[in-house]
Structure formats: structure tokens, C-alpha cells
Write an enzyme that holds these catalytic residues in place. Structure first.
Site, PDB file in Angstrom:
ATOM      1  CE  LYS A 114      97.384  21.506 -22.972  1.00  0.00           C
ATOM      2  NZ  LYS A 114      95.936  21.560 -22.724  1.00  0.00           N
TER       3      LYS A 114
HETATM    4  N1  GLU Z   1      94.059  24.185 -24.358  1.00  0.00           N
HETATM    5  C1  GLU Z   1      92.684  23.871 -24.302  1.00  0.00           C
HETATM    6  C2  GLU Z   1      92.464  22.618 -23.465  1.00  0.00           C
HETATM    7  O1  GLU Z   1      93.256  22.286 -22.620  1.00  0.00           O
HETATM    8  C3  GLU Z   1      92.026  23.809 -25.663  1.00  0.00           C
HETATM    9  C4  GLU Z   1      92.496  22.734 -26.565  1.00  0.00           C
HETATM   10  C5  GLU Z   1      91.931  22.832 -27.976  1.00  0.00           C
HETATM   11  O2  GLU Z   1      91.076  23.677 -28.218  1.00  0.00           O
HETATM   12  O3  GLU Z   1      92.359  22.039 -28.803  1.00  0.00           O
HETATM   13  O4  GLU Z   1      91.462  21.981 -23.551  1.00  0.00           O
END
Ligand code: GLU
Length: 476
Positions: free
Chosen positions: A107
């Protein structure tokens, strides 16, 4: 804001993890290896803006590399900090594992209020942040693939993809360095609404199981269910829209930054969304009852509560007063570990974040595969499928006339049957299947083990089990 008496977001995720691993029989030490974040990179970089150099702080945390690339969004918000990105990266590991997206968890975040900047400024900031991450392989098609999160969207992903391509001019797979791109920049149909769609599919699947519905003290189907939605951003808006327009649910309250609006007759989500876009909030919306302290509506009498905003919104301060018998966590970490315990004791059923909001990363996975295969889904099969269906229709209709019995197929059925699946339909089918299969894997554990009394623990057991197996197969 998380109450002072409560652990931080990352500690809260760890507490939930610990509760689950206590019920598992993992190899000694493996539990800690899985729980901890492998690495968190902090970068401070300067961008010349408005006649001065402005310094920004960004993060990219890699939680687990049992599968690569690692995956997870990049958030733009003033609340971003190391604890938060680490918690979110851990949730990405568990989420990907649960829905069988072949990624480790990661993240990122940039400490910024995007509303304070003009588009061209945001582009320069984003390109610089991308450069800093790409330099260290923290954006890379086979190492680390970011995606949108709070405060970012298609636009930012297109800048990132372009920046990466400029830095890697001969990389034929450069587009796969990030997902959530616009369709004309290598994106996939259905990615924008994917997380909201996933929330809808998750609820549809829940309501296919009478035993589970009964556990929440509910009955029937989604039709007529009274829903409260917190946060009408990308996820909340799409979930609310699909549930009302396609499943007959009734959104009776929406909570936004500037307050809440409640209307027992049900809110028109598109109309409310248009109002928010124009006026910057729900205040003044002509129907329903507005209150400034919108969080009070989290406590409203309803059937389903959908927190789709920030982490920690259901916490020790309000958990006691939550009336919803069913909560689906469209946001990441909306229920703190302490609140989770209170709600569990009250008999509230919580469909956990790592499952409920996995629609986004699932469709990201499809986008990544599309980028690596360099071909749109359905391009080869669609017309072939149509011509095979046409053969059946011709044969049937020929039969009817040769038997002298003039019957014909219903034109509506014929139209639907003959139409080959396009990319959007294939994406929806893949997402629906993913959400069904993952739910079934959780409920199987939930119902078969006496020591598992909630879906969150079941979700952790399924997902940690798979991560552990993967580490063990590697001979770690
Ligand atoms: N930000 C989104 C999540 O928390 C999508 C992450 C992604 O598609 O890699 O799942």
C-alpha cells in the site's frame, strides 16, 4: 478518528490477526513472519510549485512477498502515515489471498490534500512521486503494482503509467506497472465501479444463504432492505447505486463529510450524488432530514450498514449504539478491534473488509492480465460464440417449420442468447464468481468450526492458511 483508548489501525489489524492465528496450527515462528510488514519505504521529495519548493512525504509499504508482484492502492490524504499504510498493506495481503488474486500485499500513500492543488500541479507531484518509487522498483509490472485508493483515480494512474513508460522505454509490459488506468490508457472495462460492484455481489451472495441471513436476524432478500451508507465516494456511491437500482434495496441515509441526510422513503442516489458534486455536500438537499453530526446516522435503525469511508469510524465510542444487524465493510478497517468485539457480542454479523471490498483488486488483477496479454478480453471468442449460438437458433427454427408447427423463439430471449460476451460482461462474470467462491470459503469455516463464530475470523483463517501454505511450499 480512533479513540485514544483504542490501539492504532495497524495494531487493530494485528489484534484481529492474532485472534485468528490462535485457532490455527502454524509452524513455529511462521505466524510472526506473516504478521509483520516486510518493509516500508518513506520518501520526501521536493516539487517547485507557485514559486517555492514544496516538500512532500510519501510511503510505499510492502507487507508480504510470498507472491509477486505485490499489490495495493496509493492514497492521497493528509491522514496518511506509516501506521496507516502498514495496516492497509497487511489487509491487502489477506484480501488478495482470500480472493485468490496472485499478489502479495502492499500500500502507498502521499500526505497531501489533493483539493488544495490544481490539476497540472497534481500531475507534477504524481510524476515525481512515481519517479521516486519506480527508481526503487516500488512501481514495476513484476514487482509492485499500485492502483487507485482514496484521493486518487484513473487520472493519477494514467500519469503514473506514463511516467513509468518514459523511464522504461523498452519495457513491452510497462502498462502493467499500475492498474485502475482509464480505458484509453490500458485500463479495463468495469474497473471504476469494481469495488462497489463487489460489495453488491457480496451482499447478493450473503442473501443466497438462509442460514446466514438468519444469523443476522434478517429474512427475505435484498428487496426492500433499509440501508445506511457512510461515504458517497467511488465505493459507497456505486454500491448504493447498484443496490437500489438493481436489487430493490432502499438507502434511507447517507453520511458525508458535512453531515448526514435521512429519508425513510429512500434516497435517489444519482440525484443526491449530483447535488453533492454541485454543492460540495449533503447540506440543503431538498428531501430528507439533514443533521450536521452525520455520524449519528451510523446508529440509525436499519437492516444493513455500509461504512464506505475511513478506517475506525465504528469504534469504542459508538459501537454500543449501532443498531444495524448486518454491517458490510466497504472501507478498509472501518470497525476497530474493540468495536468488533462489542458488535460480535450483540450478535451483529460483519462481512469483513478483506472480503467485502476485494472487488477493486480483483478487477485490477484482470486489468494486469489484460496488459500482460496485450489483448482485450473477449476479442477472440465473442463473434465465434455468437455464430455457434446462431447455429442452434437456426437449427431450432428450421425444425419448427419442417414440422409444420410455426413456433418461434421469443425475440428477447434470442437477442440475449445470441449476444457474445464483451469485456465488461466477462469482467462482471469473473468478479461475481470470485465474490461467490470467496464467500463460500469463509462460510464453510464459519459454519463448520465451533471455535469460529464470526466471518472475520473465518476470512483470516482462510487467507492466512493460504499465505502460510505458500511460504511453506517455498521452504522458507
Ligand atoms: N485500493 C484498493 C484496495 O484497497 C484497490 C487495490 C488494487 O486494485 O490493487 O483494495
Amino acid at each position: 478518528m480512533i479513540n485514544r483508548k483504542e490501539p492504532s489501525f495497524r495494531e487493530s489489524v494485528d489484534l484481529m490477526f492474532n485472534r485468528a492465528v490462535a485457532l490455527m496450527d502454524l509452524a513455529p515462528g511462521l505466524e510472526e513472519k506473516i504478521r509483520v510488514c516486510n518493509a516500508t519505504y518513506t520518501v520526501r521529495f521536493g516539487v517547485r510549485l507557485r514559486g517555492e519548493v514544496k516538500t512532500f512525504t510519501g510511503y510505499r509499504s510492502v507487507h508480504s512477498e510470498h507472491m509477486e508482484p505485490v499489490k495495493g492502492g496509493i492514497r492521497y490524504s493528509l491522514g496518511v502515515n506509516q501506521d496507516e499504510v502498514e495496516a492497509l498493506a497487511a489487509l491487502m495481503t489477506y484480501k488478495c489471498s482470500l480472493v485468490e488474486a496472485p499478489f502479495g500485499g502492499s500500500k502507498g500513500g502521499l500526505c497531501i490534500d489533493p483539493r488544495e492543488y490544481e490539476e497540472h500541479e497534481l500531475e507534477r507531484i504524481t510524476r515525481r512521486f512515481t519517479y521516486e518509487l519506480a527508481k526503487r522498483d516500488l512501481i514495476h509490472p513484476s514487482q509492485n503494482v499500485p492502483a487507485p485508493d482514496m484521493g486518487t483515480g484513473e487520472r493519477e494512474m494514467a500519469w503514473m503509467a506514463d511516467q513509468y513508460a518514459r523511464m522504461n522505454t523498452t519495457d513491452i509490459n510497462a502498462k502493467a506497472c499500475v492498474t485502475g488506468k482509464p480505458l484509453n490508457a490500458g485500463g479495463i472495462a468495469g474497473r471504476v465501479e469494481a469495488t462497489g460492484r463487489g460489495v453488491q455481489y457480496a451482499l447478493q451472495e450473503f442473501f443466497r444463504h438462509p442460514e446466514d441471513i438468519a444469523k443476522a436476524g434478517l429474512s427475505g432478500t435484498l428487496e426492500g432492505k433499509r440501508v445506511v451508507v457512510q461515504g458517497l465516494g467511488n465505493v459507497g456511491y456505486h454500491a448504493a447505486k447498484f443496490l437500489t437500482q438493481e436489487d430493490g434495496a432502499k438507502v434511507i441515509a447517507v453520511i458525508e463529510r458535512d453531515g448526514g441526510i435521512l429519508d425513510e422513503n429512500g434516497l435517489d442516489i444519482d440525484d443526491l450524488q449530483a447535488w453533492i458534486a454541485k454543492h460540495g455536500g449533503v447540506d440543503g438537499y431538498p428531501s430528507g432530514k439533514y443533521i450536521k453530526d452525520g455520524s449519528k446516522y451510523l446508529e440509525a435503525d436499519c437492516d444493513i450498514l455500509i461504512p464506505a469511508a475511513l478506517e475506525g469510524t465504528i469504534n469504542l465510542d459508538n459501537a454500543d449504539r449501532i443498531q444495524a444487524p448486518l454491517i458490510i465493510e466497504a472501507a478498509n478497517g472501518p470497525v476497530t478491534a474493540g468495536a468488533d468485539e462489542i458488535l460480535r457480542k450483540k450478535g451483529c454479523v460483519i462481512i469483513p473488509d478483506m472480503y467485502a471490498n476485494a472487488g477493486g483488486v480483483t478487477v485490477s488483477y484482470f486489468e494486469w492480465v489484460k496488459n500482460l496479454s496485450h489483448i482485450r478480453f473477449g476479442r477472440m471468442q465473442r463473434r465465434q460464440e455468437e455464430s455457434r449460438h446462431q447455429l442452434v437458433v437456426d437449427q431450432l427454427e428450421g425444425l419448427s417449420s419442417s414440422m409444420g408447427d410455426a413456433w418461434s423463439l421469443d425475440p428477447e430471449f434470442k437477442e440475449k442468447y445470441l449476444r457474445g460476451a464483451d469485456e465488461l460482461q466477462l469482467v462482471r462474470s469473473g468478479l461475481d464468481d470470485t465474490m461467490r467462491v470467496a464467500y463460500q470459503s469463509m462460510r464453510e469455516v464459519w459454519h463448520s468450526r465451533d471455535d469460529v463464530t464470526d466471518l472475520r475470523t473465518a476470512a483470516y483463517l482462510v487467507s492466512i492458511g493460504k499465505v502460510a501454505a505458500s511460504y511453506q511450499a517455498k521452504g522458507l
